[in-house]
Design a protein around this motif. Structure first.
Motif, PDB file in Angstrom:
ATOM      1  N   THR A   1       0.814  -1.003  -0.127  1.00  0.00           N
ATOM      2  CA  THR A   1      -0.046  -0.146  -0.004  1.00  0.00           C
ATOM      3  C   THR A   1       0.867   1.278  -0.317  1.00  0.00           C
ATOM      4  O   THR A   1       2.019   1.128   0.364  1.00  0.00           O
ATOM      5  CB  THR A   1      -0.927   0.090   1.310  1.00  0.00           C
ATOM      6  OG1 THR A   1      -1.590   1.322   1.095  1.00  0.00           O
ATOM      7  CG2 THR A   1      -0.135   0.102   2.631  1.00  0.00           C
ATOM      8  N   SER A   2       0.196   2.270  -0.501  1.00  0.00           N
ATOM      9  CA  SER A   2       0.769   3.779  -0.375  1.00  0.00           C
ATOM     10  C   SER A   2       0.268   4.678   0.593  1.00  0.00           C
ATOM     11  O   SER A   2       0.628   5.594   0.798  1.00  0.00           O
ATOM     12  CB  SER A   2       0.629   4.367  -1.656  1.00  0.00           C
ATOM     13  OG  SER A   2      -0.883   4.646  -2.018  1.00  0.00           O
ATOM     14  N   GLU A   3      -0.572   3.836   1.499  1.00  0.00           N
ATOM     15  CA  GLU A   3      -1.124   4.614   2.615  1.00  0.00           C
ATOM     16  C   GLU A   3      -0.161   5.095   3.593  1.00  0.00           C
ATOM     17  O   GLU A   3       0.865   4.197   3.819  1.00  0.00           O
ATOM     18  CB  GLU A   3      -2.071   3.456   3.272  1.00  0.00           C
ATOM     19  CG  GLU A   3      -2.741   4.164   4.532  1.00  0.00           C
ATOM     20  CD  GLU A   3      -3.477   5.417   4.306  1.00  0.00           C
ATOM     21  OE1 GLU A   3      -3.305   6.473   4.809  1.00  0.00           O
ATOM     22  OE2 GLU A   3      -4.447   5.427   3.386  1.00  0.00           O
ATOM     23  N   GLN A   4      -0.076   6.129   4.136  1.00  0.00           N
ATOM     24  CA  GLN A   4       0.935   6.960   4.815  1.00  0.00           C
ATOM     25  C   GLN A   4       0.427   6.961   6.284  1.00  0.00           C
ATOM     26  O   GLN A   4       1.086   7.410   7.278  1.00  0.00           O
ATOM     27  CB  GLN A   4       1.379   8.021   4.391  1.00  0.00           C
ATOM     28  CG  GLN A   4       1.944   8.037   3.064  1.00  0.00           C
ATOM     29  CD  GLN A   4       3.406   7.043   2.908  1.00  0.00           C
ATOM     30  OE1 GLN A   4       4.265   7.298   3.878  1.00  0.00           O
ATOM     31  NE2 GLN A   4       3.423   5.797   2.311  1.00  0.00           N
ATOM     32  N   ASN A   5      -0.938   7.105   6.472  1.00  0.00           N
ATOM     33  CA  ASN A   5      -1.646   7.343   7.884  1.00  0.00           C
ATOM     34  C   ASN A   5      -1.345   6.290   8.836  1.00  0.00           C
ATOM     35  O   ASN A   5      -1.770   5.147   8.778  1.00  0.00           O
ATOM     36  CB  ASN A   5      -3.201   7.441   7.655  1.00  0.00           C
ATOM     37  CG  ASN A   5      -3.690   7.956   9.024  1.00  0.00           C
ATOM     38  OD1 ASN A   5      -3.840   7.288   9.824  1.00  0.00           O
ATOM     39  ND2 ASN A   5      -4.335   9.096   8.884  1.00  0.00           N
ATOM     40  N   MET A   6      -0.344   6.542   9.809  1.00  0.00           N
ATOM     41  CA  MET A   6      -0.169   5.490  10.762  1.00  0.00           C
ATOM     42  C   MET A   6      -1.158   5.069  11.556  1.00  0.00           C
ATOM     43  O   MET A   6      -1.169   3.900  11.963  1.00  0.00           O
ATOM     44  CB  MET A   6       1.092   6.149  11.880  1.00  0.00           C
ATOM     45  CG  MET A   6       2.222   6.685  11.027  1.00  0.00           C
ATOM     46  SD  MET A   6       2.926   5.243   9.884  1.00  0.00           S
ATOM     47  CE  MET A   6       3.530   4.043  11.191  1.00  0.00           C
ATOM     48  N   GLY A   7      -2.375   5.725  11.772  1.00  0.00           N
ATOM     49  CA  GLY A   7      -3.555   5.174  12.390  1.00  0.00           C
ATOM     50  C   GLY A   7      -4.302   4.320  11.615  1.00  0.00           C
ATOM     51  O   GLY A   7      -4.537   3.062  12.140  1.00  0.00           O
ATOM     52  N   ARG A   8      -4.351   4.246  10.336  1.00  0.00           N
ATOM     53  CA  ARG A   8      -5.015   3.509   9.624  1.00  0.00           C
ATOM     54  C   ARG A   8      -4.121   2.194   9.285  1.00  0.00           C
ATOM     55  O   ARG A   8      -4.530   1.069   9.595  1.00  0.00           O
ATOM     56  CB  ARG A   8      -5.278   4.028   8.094  1.00  0.00           C
ATOM     57  CG  ARG A   8      -6.388   5.220   8.306  1.00  0.00           C
ATOM     58  CD  ARG A   8      -6.445   5.903   6.845  1.00  0.00           C
ATOM     59  NE  ARG A   8      -7.539   6.723   6.672  1.00  0.00           N
ATOM     60  CZ  ARG A   8      -7.601   7.559   5.837  1.00  0.00           C
ATOM     61  NH1 ARG A   8      -6.999   7.369   4.518  1.00  0.00           N
ATOM     62  NH2 ARG A   8      -8.526   8.467   5.711  1.00  0.00           N
ATOM     63  N   LEU A   9      -2.808   2.280   9.279  1.00  0.00           N
ATOM     64  CA  LEU A   9      -2.058   1.239   9.053  1.00  0.00           C
ATOM     65  C   LEU A   9      -1.925   0.265  10.214  1.00  0.00           C
ATOM     66  O   LEU A   9      -1.829  -0.908  10.447  1.00  0.00           O
ATOM     67  CB  LEU A   9      -0.546   1.494   9.021  1.00  0.00           C
ATOM     68  CG  LEU A   9      -0.209   2.210   7.624  1.00  0.00           C
ATOM     69  CD1 LEU A   9       1.010   2.798   7.177  1.00  0.00           C
ATOM     70  CD2 LEU A   9      -0.767   1.258   6.209  1.00  0.00           C
ATOM     71  N   ALA A  10      -2.226   1.245  11.596  1.00  0.00           N
ATOM     72  CA  ALA A  10      -2.218   0.440  12.791  1.00  0.00           C
ATOM     73  C   ALA A  10      -3.521  -0.339  12.914  1.00  0.00           C
ATOM     74  O   ALA A  10      -3.502  -1.695  13.617  1.00  0.00           O
ATOM     75  CB  ALA A  10      -2.036   1.288  14.310  1.00  0.00           C
ATOM     76  N   ALA A  11      -4.645   0.041  12.637  1.00  0.00           N
ATOM     77  CA  ALA A  11      -5.916  -0.743  12.639  1.00  0.00           C
ATOM     78  C   ALA A  11      -5.697  -1.919  11.434  1.00  0.00           C
ATOM     79  O   ALA A  11      -6.291  -3.037  11.925  1.00  0.00           O
ATOM     80  CB  ALA A  11      -6.890   0.444  11.805  1.00  0.00           C
ATOM     81  N   VAL A  12      -4.890  -1.638  10.435  1.00  0.00           N
ATOM     82  CA  VAL A  12      -4.738  -2.905   9.677  1.00  0.00           C
ATOM     83  C   VAL A  12      -3.962  -4.122  10.219  1.00  0.00           C
ATOM     84  O   VAL A  12      -4.475  -5.250  10.158  1.00  0.00           O
ATOM     85  CB  VAL A  12      -4.067  -2.516   8.357  1.00  0.00           C
ATOM     86  CG1 VAL A  12      -3.629  -3.622   7.669  1.00  0.00           C
ATOM     87  CG2 VAL A  12      -4.974  -1.805   7.158  1.00  0.00           C
ATOM     88  N   GLU A  13      -2.916  -3.761  11.082  1.00  0.00           N
ATOM     89  CA  GLU A  13      -2.275  -4.670  11.765  1.00  0.00           C
ATOM     90  C   GLU A  13      -3.112  -5.388  12.831  1.00  0.00           C
ATOM     91  O   GLU A  13      -2.967  -6.620  13.151  1.00  0.00           O
ATOM     92  CB  GLU A  13      -1.036  -3.959  12.440  1.00  0.00           C
ATOM     93  CG  GLU A  13      -0.112  -3.337  11.513  1.00  0.00           C
ATOM     94  CD  GLU A  13       0.921  -2.782  12.109  1.00  0.00           C
ATOM     95  OE1 GLU A  13       0.880  -2.289  13.226  1.00  0.00           O
ATOM     96  OE2 GLU A  13       2.222  -2.695  11.696  1.00  0.00           O
ATOM     97  N   ARG A  14      -3.935  -4.495  13.370  1.00  0.00           N
ATOM     98  CA  ARG A  14      -4.867  -5.090  14.537  1.00  0.00           C
ATOM     99  C   ARG A  14      -5.798  -5.998  13.902  1.00  0.00           C
ATOM    100  O   ARG A  14      -6.490  -7.053  14.460  1.00  0.00           O
ATOM    101  CB  ARG A  14      -5.334  -4.150  15.452  1.00  0.00           C
ATOM    102  CG  ARG A  14      -4.672  -3.204  16.274  1.00  0.00           C
ATOM    103  CD  ARG A  14      -5.578  -2.529  17.041  1.00  0.00           C
ATOM    104  NE  ARG A  14      -6.267  -1.359  16.527  1.00  0.00           N
ATOM    105  CZ  ARG A  14      -5.769  -0.235  16.099  1.00  0.00           C
ATOM    106  NH1 ARG A  14      -4.684   0.195  16.663  1.00  0.00           N
ATOM    107  NH2 ARG A  14      -6.920   0.484  15.505  1.00  0.00           N
ATOM    108  N   ALA A  15      -6.152  -5.996  12.479  1.00  0.00           N
ATOM    109  CA  ALA A  15      -7.097  -6.718  11.902  1.00  0.00           C
ATOM    110  C   ALA A  15      -6.549  -7.983  11.767  1.00  0.00           C
ATOM    111  O   ALA A  15      -7.378  -8.906  11.296  1.00  0.00           O
ATOM    112  CB  ALA A  15      -7.703  -6.068  10.601  1.00  0.00           C
ATOM    113  N   GLY A  16      -5.292  -8.090  11.565  1.00  0.00           N
ATOM    114  CA  GLY A  16      -4.778  -9.343  11.411  1.00  0.00           C
ATOM    115  C   GLY A  16      -3.742  -9.636  10.183  1.00  0.00           C
ATOM    116  O   GLY A  16      -3.535 -10.747   9.712  1.00  0.00           O
TER     117      GLY A  16
END
Length: 267
Positions: free
Chosen positions: A228-243
């Motif tokens: 991904t090119s997503e740079q928002n750390m909050g969104r990426l953290a949510a992805v990590e929590r999703a598994g």
């Protein structure tokens, strides 16, 4: 794809309208051991040079703002030409606006080098390009050939770039989906060994797809690699929590993708 083993084997086409900047980058390239460097000052000249000479180990390094079109349009033109689509592309620019750089990230560019830059930063981009041109030799061929991959991305250019990398690895069983919703439908009827997905997609994004796989799919243990090119750390953290199993930035280094895929085979 032809093998290239070192920076000396690279044939660099430098697209730079500034004579001073072109000389600076050319000197840096020569210091890094690159022997063959051709300089042009516009995109039209670059496309003509690429069409006339399909050199082994060809790499394009381009400025963003060119007199006849943007560097984003140049890489789009290359990705739309079957004879040029596999050539590694490195963008050199002082531009930082995500909306301007996003087309380059989605195109399958090897690297974006921010101005001002030093030789070390340019060297890393060159090695990423060389790595893309070098098929790996340390993966179990039989195991790789049996791998079933679901590739999920709304960008055609990005899917094509990832597909080329997977095919270079020897992976042929590749199913594509344009968004998470289509991926869900495919997962209900198709067994896969690895999911590679983008984050920002219509209908259902990468986080929602990951959450579905982990909580509702009968294939809830499948490795999920997010590119991904997503740079928002909050969104990426949510992805990590999703598994999600691993996250790789766009533009990505081919070696990173190969390493993550190799690790997924050993789980």
């Amino acid at each position: 794809m032809a093998m290239t083993t070192s920076l000396a084997d690279l044939s660099v086409l430098l697209v730079e309208p500034s004579h001073m900047q072109a000389n600076l980058v050319k000197r840096m390239l020569e210091h890094q051991g690159v022997i063959e460097v051709k300089v042009v000052d516009c995109a039209a000249a670059a496309l003509a040079a690429l069409t006339e000479n399909a050199a082994v180990g060809r790499v394009v390094i381009s400025s963003l703002y060119l007199p006849d079109m943007a560097g984003t349009d140049l890489v789009a033109a290359m990705r739309g030409d079957p004879d040029l689509e596999t050539i590694p592309f490195i963008l050199v620019s002082s531009e930082t606006r995500p909306q301007v750089l996003e087309p380059v990230r989605q195109s399958g560019a090897c690297s974006i080098v921010a101005k001002p830059f030093n030789e070390q930063q340019l060297s890393r981009a060159l090695y990423a390009a060389a790595d893309y041109l070098n098929p790996p030799e340390d993966m179990d061929i039989a195991e790789v050939e049996s791998l079933r991959v679901l590739l999920v991305d709304d960008s055609v250019a990005s899917r094509n770039h990832l597909r080329r990398l997977l095919e270079e690895l020897g992976i042929e069983r590749i199913t594509e989906a344009v968004d998470g919703k289509q991926a869900v439908n495919l997962l209900q009827e198709t067994m896969v060994d690895l999911v590679i997905t983008d984050y920002n997609m219509p209908e259902m994004d990468g986080r929602e797809l990951t959450e579905y796989i982990r909580t509702q799919s009968w294939q809830n243990n499948v490795p999920i690699l997010m590119v991904t090119s997503e740079q928002n750390m909050g969104r990426l953290a949510a992805v990590e929590r999703a598994g999600v199993s691993a996250i790789c930035d766009k533009p990505f280094e081919a070696g990173s993708i190969r390493k993550l895929i190799s690790e997924s085979l050993t789980r």
